[in-house]
Design a protein around this motif. Structure first.
Motif, mmCIF file in Angstrom:
data_model
loop_
_atom_site.group_PDB
_atom_site.id
_atom_site.type_symbol
_atom_site.label_atom_id
_atom_site.label_comp_id
_atom_site.label_asym_id
_atom_site.label_seq_id
_atom_site.Cartn_x
_atom_site.Cartn_y
_atom_site.Cartn_z
ATOM 1 N N LEU A 1 1.289 -1.335 0.071
ATOM 2 C CA LEU A 1 0.433 0.012 0.063
ATOM 3 C C LEU A 1 0.276 1.237 0.234
ATOM 4 C CD1 LEU A 1 -2.405 -0.992 2.756
ATOM 5 C CD2 LEU A 1 -3.044 -0.172 0.392
ATOM 6 N N PHE A 2 1.540 1.230 0.865
ATOM 7 C CA PHE A 2 2.468 2.186 0.970
ATOM 8 C C PHE A 2 3.649 2.455 -1.100
ATOM 9 C CE2 PHE A 2 0.786 2.780 5.149
ATOM 10 C CZ PHE A 2 1.388 4.174 5.999
ATOM 11 N N GLN A 3 4.096 1.839 -0.927
ATOM 12 C CA GLN A 3 4.730 1.373 -1.754
ATOM 13 C C GLN A 3 4.013 2.066 -2.734
ATOM 14 O OE1 GLN A 3 8.652 1.457 -2.667
ATOM 15 N NE2 GLN A 3 7.617 2.249 -4.558
ATOM 16 N N GLN A 4 3.021 1.328 -3.157
ATOM 17 C CA GLN A 4 2.144 2.006 -4.624
ATOM 18 C C GLN A 4 1.440 2.835 -4.746
ATOM 19 O OE1 GLN A 4 -0.437 -1.378 -5.260
ATOM 20 N NE2 GLN A 4 1.735 -3.598 -5.456
ATOM 21 N N ASP A 5 0.840 3.654 -2.946
ATOM 22 C CA ASP A 5 0.057 4.469 -3.453
ATOM 23 C C ASP A 5 0.916 5.139 -2.921
ATOM 24 O OD1 ASP A 5 -1.750 2.903 -4.569
ATOM 25 O OD2 ASP A 5 -3.175 2.584 -2.238
ATOM 26 N N LEU A 6 2.191 5.581 -2.058
ATOM 27 C CA LEU A 6 2.723 6.206 -1.627
ATOM 28 C C LEU A 6 3.993 6.921 -2.172
ATOM 29 C CD1 LEU A 6 0.988 6.556 1.731
ATOM 30 C CD2 LEU A 6 -0.053 7.868 0.296
ATOM 31 N N ASN A 7 4.250 5.650 -2.518
ATOM 32 C CA ASN A 7 5.916 5.596 -3.179
ATOM 33 C C ASN A 7 6.286 5.849 -2.139
ATOM 34 O OD1 ASN A 7 7.302 5.254 -5.366
ATOM 35 N ND2 ASN A 7 7.685 7.025 -5.880
ATOM 36 N N ILE A 8 6.110 5.274 -1.132
ATOM 37 C CA ILE A 8 7.037 5.340 0.064
ATOM 38 C C ILE A 8 7.619 4.056 0.218
ATOM 39 C CG2 ILE A 8 6.860 5.313 3.021
ATOM 40 C CD1 ILE A 8 4.887 7.490 2.422
ATOM 41 N N ASP A 9 9.202 3.596 0.691
ATOM 42 C CA ASP A 9 9.640 2.651 1.841
ATOM 43 C C ASP A 9 9.178 2.269 2.645
ATOM 44 O OD1 ASP A 9 10.157 1.057 -1.283
ATOM 45 O OD2 ASP A 9 12.102 2.533 -1.319
ATOM 46 N N THR A 10 8.906 0.969 3.029
ATOM 47 C CA THR A 10 8.443 1.353 5.049
ATOM 48 C C THR A 10 9.785 -0.022 5.611
ATOM 49 O OG1 THR A 10 6.603 0.028 4.804
ATOM 50 C CG2 THR A 10 6.420 2.009 5.367
ATOM 51 N N THR A 11 9.793 -0.184 6.838
ATOM 52 C CA THR A 11 10.443 -0.947 7.331
ATOM 53 C C THR A 11 9.659 -1.845 7.701
ATOM 54 O OG1 THR A 11 10.860 0.238 9.235
ATOM 55 C CG2 THR A 11 12.829 0.510 7.466
ATOM 56 N N GLU A 12 10.412 -2.922 8.615
ATOM 57 C CA GLU A 12 8.971 -3.375 9.034
ATOM 58 C C GLU A 12 9.013 -3.255 10.476
ATOM 59 O OE1 GLU A 12 8.599 -8.527 10.622
ATOM 60 O OE2 GLU A 12 10.475 -7.563 8.883
ATOM 61 N N ALA A 13 9.542 -2.421 11.105
ATOM 62 C CA ALA A 13 9.652 -2.116 12.110
ATOM 63 C C ALA A 13 7.955 -0.847 11.990
ATOM 64 C CB ALA A 13 11.093 -1.534 12.493
ATOM 65 N N GLU A 14 8.330 0.045 10.581
ATOM 66 C CA GLU A 14 7.150 1.064 10.782
ATOM 67 C C GLU A 14 5.951 0.684 10.462
ATOM 68 O OE1 GLU A 14 10.832 3.859 8.747
ATOM 69 O OE2 GLU A 14 9.875 2.513 7.212
ATOM 70 N N ARG A 15 6.212 -0.773 9.826
ATOM 71 C CA ARG A 15 5.471 -1.090 9.413
ATOM 72 C C ARG A 15 4.018 -1.692 10.396
ATOM 73 N NH1 ARG A 15 8.796 -3.021 5.126
ATOM 74 N NH2 ARG A 15 8.208 -4.861 6.446
ATOM 75 N N GLU A 16 5.278 -2.642 11.063
ATOM 76 C CA GLU A 16 4.035 -2.496 12.610
ATOM 77 C C GLU A 16 3.492 -1.731 13.722
ATOM 78 O OE1 GLU A 16 7.088 -4.813 15.376
ATOM 79 O OE2 GLU A 16 7.335 -6.285 13.437
ATOM 80 N N ILE A 17 4.894 -0.470 13.494
ATOM 81 C CA ILE A 17 4.053 0.973 14.305
ATOM 82 C C ILE A 17 2.143 1.149 13.580
ATOM 83 C CG2 ILE A 17 4.026 3.204 14.941
ATOM 84 C CD1 ILE A 17 7.508 2.447 15.533
ATOM 85 N N ILE A 18 2.344 1.467 12.358
ATOM 86 C CA ILE A 18 1.252 1.592 11.767
ATOM 87 C C ILE A 18 0.353 1.202 11.406
ATOM 88 C CG2 ILE A 18 0.700 1.992 9.010
ATOM 89 C CD1 ILE A 18 3.928 2.795 8.153
ATOM 90 N N HIS A 19 0.024 -0.522 11.498
ATOM 91 C CA HIS A 19 -0.789 -1.450 11.933
ATOM 92 C C HIS A 19 -1.337 -1.114 13.467
ATOM 93 C CE1 HIS A 19 -2.081 -5.241 12.602
ATOM 94 N NE2 HIS A 19 -2.365 -5.226 11.502
ATOM 95 N N ARG A 20 -0.107 -1.260 14.387
ATOM 96 C CA ARG A 20 -0.380 -0.747 15.782
ATOM 97 C C ARG A 20 -1.274 1.084 15.565
ATOM 98 N NH1 ARG A 20 -3.339 -2.274 19.999
ATOM 99 N NH2 ARG A 20 -3.242 -1.333 21.839
ATOM 100 N N LEU A 21 -1.029 1.710 15.044
ATOM 101 C CA LEU A 21 -1.664 3.310 14.813
ATOM 102 C C LEU A 21 -3.135 2.511 14.449
ATOM 103 C CD1 LEU A 21 1.129 5.147 13.932
ATOM 104 C CD2 LEU A 21 -0.378 5.272 16.153
ATOM 105 N N CYS A 22 -2.841 1.779 13.228
ATOM 106 C CA CYS A 22 -4.240 1.591 12.709
ATOM 107 C C CYS A 22 -5.970 1.086 13.645
ATOM 108 C CB CYS A 22 -4.429 0.870 11.292
ATOM 109 S SG CYS A 22 -3.860 2.219 9.971
ATOM 110 N N ILE A 23 -5.042 -0.212 14.355
ATOM 111 C CA ILE A 23 -5.370 -0.671 15.598
ATOM 112 C C ILE A 23 -6.325 0.691 16.278
ATOM 113 C CG2 ILE A 23 -5.969 -2.436 17.106
ATOM 114 C CD1 ILE A 23 -3.987 -4.060 15.365
#
Length: 143
Positions: free
Chosen positions: A23-45
């Motif tokens: 999602l972040f790569q295709q729609d926003l052209n942002i590369d994320t690390t696994e740690a960043e994705r975990e934070i993003i996931h938790r924030l969405c929850i």
């Protein structure tokens, strides 16, 4: 970013959260690390949980003000109907507000999806209002 983003992010069940990455790569052209994705996931929850709990504030306030201890509340809207876990989080919010200790299936105030749309809800409210007027009860309007 609309509501579908956090919804799709929450649904990512992969250990490395590869859907979030896509999602972040295709729609926003942002590369994320696994740690960043975990934070993003938790924030969405957390954001989804907050939204669900805020959504029941009006229901709880009306029930408390009117002295209702049981009933059904139908909710119309795609977030209530489609956002993952939204209805369950809202139901648990009511449990916390009222301090219920019973099992979820026995909660005295039930939240359900109004599949018929807001037109049916408006008709029900109109009928109940007419019934209250005929009974000489207040309908919240001061003449």
């Amino acid at each position: 970013m609309d509501t579908s983003y956090p919804s799709r992010i929450e649904q990512d069940a992969f250990e490395n959260l590869c859907i979030v990455s896509e999602l972040f790569q295709q729609d926003l052209n942002i590369d994320t690390t696994e740690a960043e994705r975990e934070i993003i996931h938790r924030l969405c929850i957390l954001i989804g949980t907050r939204a669900a709990r805020l959504s029941i504030c009006g229901v709880a306030a009306i029930c408390k003000k009117m002295g209702y201890t049981s009933g059904n509340c139908a909710s119309d809207g795609s977030v209530f109907n489609k956002y993952p876990g939204f209805q369950k989080r809202a139901t648990h919010g009511l449990k916390d507000v009222f301090g219920w200790s019973c099992h979820e299936k026995d909660y005295p105030i039930k939240l359900t999806a109004a599949e018929d749309g807001s037109g049916v809800g408006a008709a029900v409210i109109a009928c109940l209002t007419e019934k209250r007027i005929k009974a000489g009860k207040s309908v919240g309007i001061k003449a």
